[in-house]
Design a protein around this motif. Structure first.
Motif, PDB file in Angstrom:
ATOM      1  N   ASN A   1      41.353  94.571  43.813  1.00 46.68           N
ATOM      2  CA  ASN A   1      42.727  94.311  43.383  1.00 46.68           C
ATOM      3  C   ASN A   1      43.722  95.173  44.155  1.00 46.68           C
ATOM      4  O   ASN A   1      44.813  94.720  44.515  1.00 46.68           O
ATOM      5  CB  ASN A   1      42.873  94.529  41.882  1.00 46.68           C
TER       6      ASN A   1
ATOM      7  N   ARG B   1      44.128  93.667  47.563  1.00 51.60           N
ATOM      8  CA  ARG B   1      44.952  92.453  47.447  1.00 51.60           C
ATOM      9  C   ARG B   1      46.424  92.831  47.317  1.00 51.60           C
ATOM     10  O   ARG B   1      47.292  92.220  47.938  1.00 51.60           O
ATOM     11  CB  ARG B   1      44.496  91.615  46.259  1.00 51.60           C
TER      12      ARG B   1
ATOM     13  N   MET C   1      41.795  85.555  48.389  1.00 51.37           N
ATOM     14  CA  MET C   1      43.114  85.133  48.857  1.00 51.37           C
ATOM     15  C   MET C   1      43.044  83.990  49.864  1.00 51.37           C
ATOM     16  O   MET C   1      44.069  83.513  50.335  1.00 51.37           O
ATOM     17  CB  MET C   1      43.858  86.332  49.473  1.00 51.37           C
TER      18      MET C   1
ATOM     19  N   ALA D   1      38.270  90.583  48.750  1.00 50.57           N
ATOM     20  CA  ALA D   1      39.725  90.412  48.681  1.00 50.57           C
ATOM     21  C   ALA D   1      40.174  89.266  49.578  1.00 50.57           C
ATOM     22  O   ALA D   1      40.962  88.410  49.164  1.00 50.57           O
ATOM     23  CB  ALA D   1      40.421  91.718  49.068  1.00 50.57           C
TER      24      ALA D   1
END
Length: 112
Positions: free
Chosen positions: A31, A34, A71, A67
């Motif tokens: 996270n 990201r 995405m 990540a």
């Protein structure tokens, strides 16, 4: 000093070619990566792999892989270990070779 190539960096969105270890999954770091990518426009760390058969085993920066995958971004990676098979080295000393080696060691104080 001349420039010297020390590694090649590859890019792919074929996430299925990677081997990951679920034991090293770190949701907090994923996270964070990201966030840095989406909010701060920072690049994800390079993923380091080694070839295992026809797959790429992640040996470092697995969180960067997750990540990027979450995405839908490409994975940037490089191979840390050369996978080129090498012939096993053997040393085949003849009697004369051994005698020369022994004389060299005796004459140069290697057995003092």
């Amino acid at each position: 000093m001349k420039n010297k190539e020390v590694s090649r960096i590859y890019q792919t969105t074929d996430y299925s070619k990677f081997i990951v270890n679920a034991e090293f999954y770190n949701n907090a770091r994923i996270n964070f990566l990201r966030y840095k990518t989406l909010i701060k426009n920072e690049k994800l760390p390079l993923v380091i792999v080694r070839k295992v058969d026809s797959k790429l085993e992640i040996v470092s920066e697995q969180d960067s892989f997750y990540a990027a995958k979450q995405m839908g971004l490409p994975i940037y990676y490089y191979e840390a270990y050369q996978s080129v098979p090498r012939a096993k080295q053997t040393i085949d000393f003849s009697f004369n070779d051994m005698e020369e080696l022994l004389n060299y060691c005796l004459n140069n104080g290697h057995f003092d």
